[in-house]
Each structure stands twice: as structure tokens, then as C-alpha cells.
Design an enzyme around this catalytic site. Structure first.
Site, PDB file in Angstrom:
ATOM      1  N   GLY A   1       2.985   2.237   5.030  1.00  0.00           N
ATOM      2  CA  GLY A   1       4.059   1.241   5.242  1.00  0.00           C
ATOM      3  C   GLY A   1       4.903   1.888   6.554  1.00  0.00           C
ATOM      4  O   GLY A   1       5.233   1.022   7.342  1.00  0.00           O
TER       5      GLY A   1
ATOM      6  N   GLY B   1       0.738  -1.142   0.232  1.00  0.00           N
ATOM      7  CA  GLY B   1      -0.117   0.139  -0.005  1.00  0.00           C
ATOM      8  C   GLY B   1       1.002   0.967  -0.056  1.00  0.00           C
ATOM      9  O   GLY B   1       1.927   1.266  -0.266  1.00  0.00           O
ATOM     10  N   SER B   2       0.406   2.257   0.477  1.00  0.00           N
ATOM     11  CA  SER B   2       1.063   3.586   0.519  1.00  0.00           C
ATOM     12  C   SER B   2       2.250   3.673   1.633  1.00  0.00           C
ATOM     13  O   SER B   2       2.257   2.940   2.527  1.00  0.00           O
ATOM     14  CB  SER B   2       0.058   4.905   0.662  1.00  0.00           C
ATOM     15  OG  SER B   2      -0.278   4.458   2.166  1.00  0.00           O
TER      16      SER B   2
ATOM     17  N   GLU C   1       5.838  -3.627   0.616  1.00  0.00           N
ATOM     18  CA  GLU C   1       5.585  -3.076  -0.807  1.00  0.00           C
ATOM     19  C   GLU C   1       4.688  -1.822  -0.872  1.00  0.00           C
ATOM     20  O   GLU C   1       3.602  -1.839  -1.111  1.00  0.00           O
ATOM     21  CB  GLU C   1       4.913  -4.213  -1.532  1.00  0.00           C
ATOM     22  CG  GLU C   1       5.715  -5.632  -1.356  1.00  0.00           C
ATOM     23  CD  GLU C   1       6.811  -5.502  -2.629  1.00  0.00           C
ATOM     24  OE1 GLU C   1       7.366  -4.606  -3.322  1.00  0.00           O
ATOM     25  OE2 GLU C   1       7.552  -6.712  -2.556  1.00  0.00           O
TER      26      GLU C   1
ATOM     27  N   CYS D   1       1.633   0.601  -8.839  1.00  0.00           N
ATOM     28  CA  CYS D   1       2.798   1.166  -8.252  1.00  0.00           C
ATOM     29  C   CYS D   1       3.962   1.089  -9.080  1.00  0.00           C
ATOM     30  O   CYS D   1       4.917   1.972  -8.612  1.00  0.00           O
ATOM     31  CB  CYS D   1       2.995  -0.181  -7.101  1.00  0.00           C
ATOM     32  SG  CYS D   1       3.238  -1.859  -7.889  1.00  0.00           S
TER      33      CYS D   1
HETATM   34  P1  NAD Z   1      -3.515   2.081   1.412  1.00  0.00           P
HETATM   35  O1  NAD Z   1      -2.174   2.612   2.008  1.00  0.00           O
HETATM   36  O2  NAD Z   1      -4.496   3.220   1.521  1.00  0.00           O
HETATM   37  O3  NAD Z   1      -4.062   0.850   1.781  1.00  0.00           O
HETATM   38  C1  NAD Z   1      -3.574  -0.301   1.637  1.00  0.00           C
HETATM   39  C2  NAD Z   1      -4.033  -1.173   2.888  1.00  0.00           C
HETATM   40  O4  NAD Z   1      -3.451  -0.899   3.925  1.00  0.00           O
HETATM   41  C3  NAD Z   1      -5.522  -1.186   2.984  1.00  0.00           C
HETATM   42  O5  NAD Z   1      -5.863  -2.660   3.187  1.00  0.00           O
HETATM   43  C4  NAD Z   1      -5.577  -0.590   4.368  1.00  0.00           C
HETATM   44  O6  NAD Z   1      -7.022  -0.776   4.871  1.00  0.00           O
HETATM   45  C5  NAD Z   1      -4.394  -0.885   5.085  1.00  0.00           C
HETATM   46  N1  NAD Z   1      -4.032  -0.083   5.928  1.00  0.00           N
HETATM   47  C6  NAD Z   1      -4.075   1.382   5.942  1.00  0.00           C
HETATM   48  N2  NAD Z   1      -3.663   1.853   7.015  1.00  0.00           N
HETATM   49  C7  NAD Z   1      -3.243   0.999   7.998  1.00  0.00           C
HETATM   50  C8  NAD Z   1      -2.747   0.918   9.222  1.00  0.00           C
HETATM   51  N3  NAD Z   1      -2.442   1.989   9.859  1.00  0.00           N
HETATM   52  N4  NAD Z   1      -2.500  -0.471   9.747  1.00  0.00           N
HETATM   53  C9  NAD Z   1      -2.906  -1.545   9.152  1.00  0.00           C
HETATM   54  N5  NAD Z   1      -3.351  -1.639   7.757  1.00  0.00           N
HETATM   55  C10 NAD Z   1      -3.725  -0.284   7.482  1.00  0.00           C
HETATM   56  O7  NAD Z   1      -3.240   2.081  -0.179  1.00  0.00           O
HETATM   57  P2  NAD Z   1      -4.356   1.973  -1.369  1.00  0.00           P
HETATM   58  O8  NAD Z   1      -4.839   3.517  -1.751  1.00  0.00           O
HETATM   59  O9  NAD Z   1      -5.052   0.679  -1.261  1.00  0.00           O
HETATM   60  O10 NAD Z   1      -3.451   1.604  -2.592  1.00  0.00           O
HETATM   61  C11 NAD Z   1      -2.431   2.355  -3.220  1.00  0.00           C
HETATM   62  C12 NAD Z   1      -0.949   2.275  -2.848  1.00  0.00           C
HETATM   63  O11 NAD Z   1      -0.422   1.225  -2.965  1.00  0.00           O
HETATM   64  C13 NAD Z   1       0.134   3.257  -3.809  1.00  0.00           C
HETATM   65  O12 NAD Z   1       0.655   3.981  -3.054  1.00  0.00           O
HETATM   66  C14 NAD Z   1       0.821   2.029  -4.486  1.00  0.00           C
HETATM   67  O13 NAD Z   1       2.046   2.645  -5.194  1.00  0.00           O
HETATM   68  C15 NAD Z   1       0.852   1.051  -3.505  1.00  0.00           C
HETATM   69  N6  NAD Z   1       1.239  -0.225  -4.029  1.00  0.00           N
HETATM   70  C16 NAD Z   1       2.669  -0.777  -3.729  1.00  0.00           C
HETATM   71  C17 NAD Z   1       2.929  -1.866  -4.342  1.00  0.00           C
HETATM   72  C18 NAD Z   1       4.035  -2.556  -4.449  1.00  0.00           C
HETATM   73  O14 NAD Z   1       4.360  -3.713  -4.864  1.00  0.00           O
HETATM   74  N7  NAD Z   1       5.098  -1.597  -4.066  1.00  0.00           N
HETATM   75  C19 NAD Z   1       1.700  -2.791  -5.115  1.00  0.00           C
HETATM   76  C20 NAD Z   1       0.440  -2.280  -5.084  1.00  0.00           C
HETATM   77  C21 NAD Z   1       0.217  -0.938  -4.703  1.00  0.00           C
END
Ligand code: NAD
Length: 517
Positions: free
Chosen positions: A252, A247-248, A269, A303
Site C-alpha cells: 500500500g 493487500g499488505s 485496504e 485482515c
Molecule cells: P500483498 O501485498 O503481497 O499482495 C496484494 C496484491 O498486491 C497482489 O495482487 C500483488 O501482486 C499486488 N502487489 C504487490 N506489490 C505491488 C506493487 N508494488 N504494485 C502493484 N501491485 C502490487 O498481500 P497478500 O499477501 O496477497 O495479502 C495479505 C495482506 O492483505 C495482509 O496484510 C492483509 O491484512 C491484507 N488484506 C487487507 C484487507 C483489508 O480490507 N484491509 C483485506 C484483505 C487482505
């Protein structure tokens, strides 16, 4: 609203995936005992309600963890090649469900149908990879410095793996993790994005069939649904030795600190800010194809999407004109219609961030070359369709330094040698994917050398977007440092143990130390 209103064969796909109680019903997946709140899933394609899912409560979470912990005790005893056979069967079921699942991915997430199918194909590919790997979980042997001793290392199953995933790859990222974790003897608890819960339920249903047919414990594959709060239960849980979080960067940073605070392992990731360097020796036609697909594919919500083009001043105008012309031919619309190139953003919040980026790039001194804007009217009722935009910018702009998860491409000019371009490419906090377009061997090798790209992925004459499952996938710096999928990424799902065996009748100590009694 009833599910009969759903179009494009979605109703049939949902039925095939065993998500029967859509719209007015609720669904909790394998662990069907939830007493949590209702989460509604709306499609960004047409704004319609697809279905409702009960989110997991704290009590549900405890039941899931009990079931996972019990399952691990049994699953770790199964020989790895037999676990590979379970993953093989899962891959077979994915083949049968490829069309239905691919359609659901496209409809719930908004990516093109081809990309939806492609995502399921990635799941199938990682299953095939994992099946072979289940016979190759090798450790090394070493020569002991002591006579009559033997040393080797082995890999044991780790335990319960917590998987937190993002909306943009609603099924493949889970499979990248689970296929490897399962052959390693781990069990998985998945917290998918709250924006794509039905894709998760569908995956869980497919795996549940395999588990049932093989008379295995349910807890091998667990699903918990909800927002970040349910994710926090996972990250804080001492019973979970590994959290794989996609995720973001914002997410992370929080997850890494919480998991490290309890000495757990994290596989992160996170976001990217990917650039293609275009040198005077680039093939312009290939560059334009790679750049346009990289910037507008999945509506810029990968991503690995191309965010920056770093172009040499000598060919800048030529590349710019070719891109403007290519953008003029893009068709924006329903992603289930294969004629369209660009589908919607995931939701209105993403649209706001896109608008904000276009505003900021101008405020910070940039110039819009291809206008953006939100589309309305027939076919665009969801309010999530935006025009892919191009802006001339400087690498140092604050907005350019950030990942905007939308189809906004920044053109940045460089002069002098390729080293100057590499410095710009590396001059951001993220380090996921990078590419150079050149027919000049020296430039290509410099880009790949130790002083070249600092990213986890560095490509020559292909774009930044996408990756094959055979390589380890992930990135450096604020992308989190994790590696998933191919190569030796499996090692993080196991615990390594070094064993020394003494087959003599004396007890010599290492480093020549004497301890006579
Ligand atoms: P996001 O960070 O908003 O959410 C991702 C996940 O994390 C969700 O399931 C969310 O509920 C969970 N989450 C959020 N805050 C949390 C916390 N404090 N504790 C535990 N879980 C939590 O991301 P998004 O908007 O769903 O996805 C887009 C982002 O993901 C972009 O930044 C993209 O670059 C990244 N991404 C990276 C990869 C990679 O392999 N590097 C792959 C896909 C997406």
C-alpha cells in the site's frame, strides 16, 4: 499430472466454472489473447497443480486498456438503474455457481468450505446492495446566496477503476469493488493475487456470460494476471483515475505514492493488527468463542483476524486456561472436510513467516503457552499446515507490533481501568478492527467514544473477525484509510460535481463582489 487427479469435486467445479483446460492447458479469461508467461496455481490443501494461467504481457495490458476505455464510453451512458439490472443478473449467476466457486475458493486459497461458500455469499449480498443503490446515487441540493440561482451537486461516472486484490479474499474483495463501480457506470480492470489466479478466471467467466447475454462491451470487466509488475502497470497508468488496492501495508505504501504522484485516487485496504479487550465484566464463554474463531479462522489469514487479546489481570488466568483448553480441541486438516477447524497457510513462505514470529516472540521475552509447529505426514503433504499457537507477550514487542499473517495469538495483560487497555489497543501502527468484551455499559461506551478505539471497525461483544457488507469496511493509520462495501462507500467510485444555474437576466457575483462594466 492430469485434472482427473483432482479430488473433492474440484474437477467438476472447474468444469462448471468454464475453466476447462486445467493442468496442462492454460487459460486467460475473457481477454483471450495473452502472449505472457505461464503462472502455475498449486493448492495449499494437497500441494497439487490445479491449473496454469497465462500472465498478461505489456502488449496484452494495452489491449485490455483499449477495450476498457472504449467500454466506459458506452457504459456511462446507460442509466444507473439499468446498470443495476446487469449487477442483479450477475448476482443471480453467482447464486447458481455458489457451490462450484465456493469450492474453488476453498481449494485454491485453503480456507474452509463454509468460508468459501460464505465468500461467494458476500458477493451475492453486495450485488443485492448495489442493485438498490443504483436508484439512490443521490447528490444534495443547496440554497444559493444569489437570487434566481439554483445549486446542486451530482455524481458522474469516474472511468476505468483498477482493482488490485490479495490472496486471502480471492473473490469477495473484487465483487465489493466491481458491484459498486459498475452501478456507478465505471468499468473495471482487475489484477488478482498471483496466488489465486483461477478464482479470478472463474469470476471473470461468470461476468462474461452476463455481458454477452446483454450485448454489452467486453471491456466492462477486464482481467489481467501476473505478479506485482503487472500491478505496477495499473498504478502508473494515468488513464486510471482510481486504484483500489487490497493487500499488505508494504504494498500500500508503494501504491499510494505512485498513484498520488500522478494525482490519481487510491482506495487502500491494508494490513491489520486487531485486538480484543477483555475486561473483568466480560462473558468468558462468548470471549473464548470470539477469540478462537478470530485467531484461527482462515488459519489467521484474515485482515480482521484477532492477533492480540488484551486481558484484565483479574480474569487473565481464567481466560488463559479456557483458551488453552479450546485450542486443545482444534482439528487441523483439509479445509474441504467440514469436520476440520483450521486449514493450511497459503504457501511455504507464509509458513516461514509463522515460524519466524514464534521464534521472535520468545527472543523478545515472550512465553509460548500453546506450541506451534508445522504438520507433516498423511493429509499434510503440502507442507502448509501449522498448529495455531498462543504466546504471552508485551504490546511493545517488535513482533507484536507487526501483522503476522498466520494463527499466532498474543495474550497481553493489563491492570487498572479500561483506558489503559484502550491505549494498548491503539498502540500499534495499524487501525483496522477492534473489539471489547464487556457487560459494563460505561466501558463499552468509552471504547466507542472519541477517546476510544482508533480503528475503522469497533465492536462490542463480538470479535474482530469479519464484517457485514452493509457497513463501510476499512481502517485507519497504516491500514490505509479506505472504505469499501456498504454505507456511502460508493462515492469514491464517482466524481462529484457542483452545479450552479442562473435563471435570471443579470450576472450577480458571489460574496457580493461588484464587477461593473
Ligand atoms: P500483498 O501485498 O503481497 O499482495 C496484494 C496484491 O498486491 C497482489 O495482487 C500483488 O501482486 C499486488 N502487489 C504487490 N506489490 C505491488 C506493487 N508494488 N504494485 C502493484 N501491485 C502490487 O498481500 P497478500 O499477501 O496477497 O495479502 C495479505 C495482506 O492483505 C495482509 O496484510 C492483509 O491484512 C491484507 N488484506 C487487507 C484487507 C483489508 O480490507 N484491509 C483485506 C484483505 C487482505
Amino acid at each position: 499430472m492430469t485434472n482427473t487427479e483432482l479430488q473433492f469435486g474440484i474437477k467438476e467445479a472447474l468444469e462448471q466454472l468454464n475453466i476447462k483446460e486445467v493442468n496442462n492447458g492454460t487459460w486467460t479469461g475473457l481477454n483471450n489473447f495473452s502472449d505472457g508467461e505461464i503462472l502455475e496455481s498449486y493448492s495449499p490443501v494437497d500441494g497439487k497443480l490445479i491449473g496454469k494461467v497465462k500472465t498478461s504481457s505489456t502488449a496484452d495490458y494495452e489491449k485490455v486498456m483499449e477495450s476498457a476505455t472504449d467500454a466506459f464510453k458506452q457504459f456511462r451512458l446507460m442509466p444507473a438503474p439499468q446498470r443495476g439490472e446487469i449487477v442483479r443478473q450477475f448476482g443471480e449467476k453467482l447464486r447458481k455457481n455458489k457451490e462450484a466457486l465456493g469450492k474453488l475458493v476453498s481449494y485454491e486459497m485453503g480456507k474452509s468450505l463454509q468460508e468459501g461458500y460464505g465468500e461467494v455469499q458476500e458477493m451475492i449480498d453486495i450485488c443485492d446492495f448495489a442493485v438498490g443503490l443504483s436508484r439512490q446515487l443521490h447528490g444534495l441540493t443547496m440554497h444559493s446566496e444569489r437570487p434566481g440561482h439554483r445549486m446542486y451537486e451530482q455524481y458522474h461516472s469516474l472511468g476505468v477503476v483498477g482493482i488490485i486484490s490479495a490472496f486471502n479474499f480471492p473473490v469477495a474483495v473484487w465483487a465489493w469493488n466491481t458491484a459498486l463501480a459498475w452501478i456507478c457506470g465505471d468499468v473495471c480492470v482487475w489484477k488478482p493475487s498471483e496466488k489465486t489466479p483461477l478464482c479470478a478466471v472463474a469470476c471473470q467467466n461468470i461476468m462474461a456470460e452476463v455481458i454477452k447475454e446483454n450485448n454489452l462491451p467486453e471491456g466492462i470487466s477486464c482481467l489481467i494476471t501476473g505478479d506485482y509488475k503487472i500491478g505496477e502497470l495499473l498504478t502508473n497508468d494515468k488513464r486510471i483515475p482510481l486504484i483500489s488496492a487490497t493487500g499488505s501495508t508494504r504494498m500500500g505504501k508503494i501504491v499510494a505514492q505512485v498513484v498520488a504522484g500522478r494525482f490519481g485516487k487510491s482506495l487502500l485496504e491494508l494490513g491489520g493488527n486487531n485486538a480484543i479487550i477483555v475486561t473483568p465484566d466480560a462473558d468468558i464463554k462468548m470471549t473464548v468463542i470470539g477469540a478462537v474463531f478470530g485467531a484461527v479462522g482462515t488459519a489467521g489469514q484474515r485482515c480482521t483476524s484477532t492477533r492480540r487479546l488484551i486481558i484484565h489481570e483479574n480474569i487473565y488466568e481464567k481466560v488463559k486456561e479456557a483458551l488453552i483448553s479450546a485450542y486443545g480441541q482444534l482439528r487441523i486438516g483439509n479445509p474441504l472436510d467440514e469436520k476440520n477447524h483450521v486449514g493450511p497457510l497459503i504457501d511455504k513462505q507464509a509458513v516461514e513467516l509463522y515460524n519466524d514470529a514464534l521464534k521472535k516472540v520468545v527472543e523478545q521475552g515472550g512465553k509460548i503457552l500453546v506450541d506451534g509447529g508445522v504438520l507433516s505426514g498423511d493429509g499434510y503433504e503440502s507442507g502448509c499446515y501449522v498448529k495455531p499457537a498462543i504466546a504471552e507477550a508485551d504490546n511493545s514487542f517488535e513482533i507484536v507490533q507487526h501483522e503476522t499473517f498466520a494463527p499466532v495469538l498474543y495474550l497481553i495483560k493489563y491492570s487498572g481501568t479500561v483506558e489503559a487497555a484502550i491505549e494498548m489497543q491503539n498502540g500499534v501502527m495499524q487501525g483496522l478492527s477492534s473489539a471489547i468484551m464487556t457487560n459494563n455499559l460505561r466501558e463499552a461506551e468509552l471504547f466507542l467514544s472519541v477517546t476510544g478505539s482508533d480503528c475503522g471497525i469497533a465492536n462490542v461483544n463480538i470479535g474482530t473477525s469479519g464484517a457485514e457488507i452493509g457497513g463501510a469496511f476499512g481502517g485507519e493509520k497504516e491500514t490505509g484509510g479506505g472504505r469499501e462495501s456498504g454505507s456511502d462507500a460508493w462515492k469514491i467510485y464517482m466524481r462529484r460535481q457542483t452545479n450552479t444555474i442562473n435563471y435570471t437576466t443579470s450576472l450577480p457575483l458571489a460574496q457580493g463582489i461588484k464587477f461593473d462594466l
